[in-house]
Design a protein around this motif. Sequence first.
Motif, PDB file in Angstrom:
ATOM      1  N   CYS A   9       3.459 -18.806  -1.669  1.00 58.57           N
ATOM      2  CA  CYS A   9       4.712 -19.540  -1.479  1.00 58.57           C
ATOM      3  C   CYS A   9       5.610 -19.205  -2.654  1.00 58.57           C
ATOM      4  O   CYS A   9       5.347 -19.637  -3.784  1.00 58.57           O
ATOM      5  CB  CYS A   9       4.452 -21.030  -1.405  1.00 58.57           C
ATOM      6  SG  CYS A   9       5.959 -22.033  -1.356  1.00 58.57           S
ATOM      7  N   TRP A  50       0.722 -27.954  -0.194  1.00 61.66           N
ATOM      8  CA  TRP A  50       0.513 -27.234   1.063  1.00 61.66           C
ATOM      9  C   TRP A  50       0.154 -28.257   2.138  1.00 61.66           C
ATOM     10  O   TRP A  50      -0.679 -29.157   1.904  1.00 61.66           O
ATOM     11  CB  TRP A  50      -0.620 -26.217   0.929  1.00 61.66           C
ATOM     12  CG  TRP A  50      -0.263 -24.965   0.205  1.00 61.66           C
ATOM     13  CD1 TRP A  50      -0.504 -24.670  -1.110  1.00 61.66           C
ATOM     14  CD2 TRP A  50       0.394 -23.815   0.759  1.00 61.66           C
ATOM     15  NE1 TRP A  50      -0.032 -23.416  -1.403  1.00 61.66           N
ATOM     16  CE2 TRP A  50       0.522 -22.871  -0.277  1.00 61.66           C
ATOM     17  CE3 TRP A  50       0.894 -23.495   2.020  1.00 61.66           C
ATOM     18  CZ2 TRP A  50       1.120 -21.617  -0.094  1.00 61.66           C
ATOM     19  CZ3 TRP A  50       1.482 -22.250   2.198  1.00 61.66           C
ATOM     20  CH2 TRP A  50       1.591 -21.332   1.164  1.00 61.66           C
ATOM     21  N   ARG A  53       1.581 -33.548  10.803  1.00 59.83           N
ATOM     22  CA  ARG A  53       1.481 -32.756   9.576  1.00 59.83           C
ATOM     23  C   ARG A  53       0.383 -33.337   8.680  1.00 59.83           C
ATOM     24  O   ARG A  53       0.357 -34.535   8.423  1.00 59.83           O
ATOM     25  CB  ARG A  53       2.830 -32.768   8.868  1.00 59.83           C
ATOM     26  CG  ARG A  53       2.944 -31.845   7.701  1.00 59.83           C
ATOM     27  CD  ARG A  53       4.394 -31.752   7.263  1.00 59.83           C
ATOM     28  NE  ARG A  53       5.167 -30.858   8.106  1.00 59.83           N
ATOM     29  CZ  ARG A  53       6.488 -30.729   8.017  1.00 59.83           C
ATOM     30  NH1 ARG A  53       7.166 -31.468   7.157  1.00 59.83           N
ATOM     31  NH2 ARG A  53       7.113 -29.892   8.801  1.00 59.83           N
ATOM     32  N   TRP A  79      11.059 -27.593   1.973  1.00 53.40           N
ATOM     33  CA  TRP A  79       9.996 -27.047   2.802  1.00 53.40           C
ATOM     34  C   TRP A  79      10.271 -25.582   3.130  1.00 53.40           C
ATOM     35  O   TRP A  79      11.424 -25.189   3.329  1.00 53.40           O
ATOM     36  CB  TRP A  79       9.878 -27.832   4.109  1.00 53.40           C
ATOM     37  CG  TRP A  79       9.388 -29.228   3.901  1.00 53.40           C
ATOM     38  CD1 TRP A  79      10.125 -30.322   3.550  1.00 53.40           C
ATOM     39  CD2 TRP A  79       8.039 -29.675   4.020  1.00 53.40           C
ATOM     40  NE1 TRP A  79       9.313 -31.431   3.437  1.00 53.40           N
ATOM     41  CE2 TRP A  79       8.020 -31.060   3.723  1.00 53.40           C
ATOM     42  CE3 TRP A  79       6.836 -29.049   4.343  1.00 53.40           C
ATOM     43  CZ2 TRP A  79       6.852 -31.823   3.752  1.00 53.40           C
ATOM     44  CZ3 TRP A  79       5.679 -29.810   4.380  1.00 53.40           C
ATOM     45  CH2 TRP A  79       5.689 -31.177   4.083  1.00 53.40           C
ATOM     46  N   GLN A 139       9.339 -22.282   5.812  1.00 54.52           N
ATOM     47  CA  GLN A 139       9.377 -22.182   7.280  1.00 54.52           C
ATOM     48  C   GLN A 139       7.987 -22.178   7.889  1.00 54.52           C
ATOM     49  O   GLN A 139       7.823 -22.393   9.091  1.00 54.52           O
ATOM     50  CB  GLN A 139      10.135 -20.915   7.694  1.00 54.52           C
ATOM     51  CG  GLN A 139       9.314 -19.629   7.657  1.00 54.52           C
ATOM     52  CD  GLN A 139       8.988 -19.139   6.259  1.00 54.52           C
ATOM     53  OE1 GLN A 139       9.508 -19.644   5.263  1.00 54.52           O
ATOM     54  NE2 GLN A 139       8.119 -18.138   6.160  1.00 54.52           N
ATOM     55  N   GLY A 140       6.964 -21.915   7.074  1.00 55.33           N
ATOM     56  CA  GLY A 140       5.590 -21.942   7.560  1.00 55.33           C
ATOM     57  C   GLY A 140       5.049 -20.571   7.893  1.00 55.33           C
ATOM     58  O   GLY A 140       5.798 -19.637   8.192  1.00 55.33           O
ATOM     59  N   CYS A 167       2.544 -24.834   5.735  1.00 52.91           N
ATOM     60  CA  CYS A 167       3.840 -24.888   5.059  1.00 52.91           C
ATOM     61  C   CYS A 167       3.646 -25.310   3.611  1.00 52.91           C
ATOM     62  O   CYS A 167       2.804 -26.167   3.327  1.00 52.91           O
ATOM     63  CB  CYS A 167       4.760 -25.912   5.723  1.00 52.91           C
ATOM     64  SG  CYS A 167       5.269 -25.505   7.384  1.00 52.91           S
ATOM     65  N   CYS A 168       4.452 -24.733   2.736  1.00 51.34           N
ATOM     66  CA  CYS A 168       4.472 -25.240   1.364  1.00 51.34           C
ATOM     67  C   CYS A 168       5.699 -26.125   1.194  1.00 51.34           C
ATOM     68  O   CYS A 168       6.678 -26.004   1.940  1.00 51.34           O
ATOM     69  CB  CYS A 168       4.448 -24.114   0.340  1.00 51.34           C
ATOM     70  SG  CYS A 168       5.926 -23.095   0.308  1.00 51.34           S
ATOM     71  N   ARG A 210      -0.373 -28.594   6.649  1.00 49.18           N
ATOM     72  CA  ARG A 210      -0.600 -27.808   7.860  1.00 49.18           C
ATOM     73  C   ARG A 210      -0.381 -28.686   9.086  1.00 49.18           C
ATOM     74  O   ARG A 210      -0.527 -29.901   9.025  1.00 49.18           O
ATOM     75  CB  ARG A 210      -2.000 -27.207   7.873  1.00 49.18           C
ATOM     76  CG  ARG A 210      -3.137 -28.223   7.949  1.00 49.18           C
ATOM     77  CD  ARG A 210      -4.481 -27.510   7.783  1.00 49.18           C
ATOM     78  NE  ARG A 210      -5.605 -28.438   7.907  1.00 49.18           N
ATOM     79  CZ  ARG A 210      -6.870 -28.097   7.689  1.00 49.18           C
ATOM     80  NH1 ARG A 210      -7.174 -26.836   7.338  1.00 49.18           N
ATOM     81  NH2 ARG A 210      -7.836 -28.991   7.834  1.00 49.18           N
ATOM     82  N   GLU A 261       6.942 -18.723   2.580  1.00 44.35           N
ATOM     83  CA  GLU A 261       5.500 -18.503   2.663  1.00 44.35           C
ATOM     84  C   GLU A 261       5.183 -17.126   3.234  1.00 44.35           C
ATOM     85  O   GLU A 261       5.964 -16.562   3.993  1.00 44.35           O
ATOM     86  CB  GLU A 261       4.814 -19.551   3.559  1.00 44.35           C
ATOM     87  CG  GLU A 261       5.022 -20.981   3.159  1.00 44.35           C
ATOM     88  CD  GLU A 261       6.159 -21.634   3.900  1.00 44.35           C
ATOM     89  OE1 GLU A 261       6.166 -22.863   4.038  1.00 44.35           O
ATOM     90  OE2 GLU A 261       7.074 -20.885   4.354  1.00 44.35           O
TER      91      GLU A 261
END
Length: 123
Positions: A22, A36, A45, A113, A115-116, A95-96, A38, A6
């Motif tokens: 992403c 997506w 999450r 995933w 890493q954000g 995060c995606c 968050r 991301e």
Amino acid sequence: QVQLVESGGGLVQAGGSLRLSCAASGRTSSVYAMGWFRQAPGKGREFVAAIRWSGSSTYYADSVKGRFTISRDNAKNTVYLQMNSLKPEDTAVYCCAADPRTYSISPSAYDYWGQGTQVTVSS
């Protein structure tokens, strides 16, 4: 395996906009949908938006509907999240994720995933 990276997070004032990207690599042919999510400090999450890797189907959480837009560029293996009219409550790590089997709002359905990236919205 699918790798996700991301980018695009940052600090923005309330009412502003950001676009998250992403980039996917590896076995992207196995991806059925991208999502997506968050996570704000002290919270779980949360689903934000999802898009099928092929076709035009999208789905949004009620909290972002009308403000956020998910899109993809298959040629670049990239999914985007355009975030407009940002609010302080949108502050989170975004995060995606990639789902090889289903089109889901549940984090447990996603196998891969990133890493954000941090998004901070100041009031």
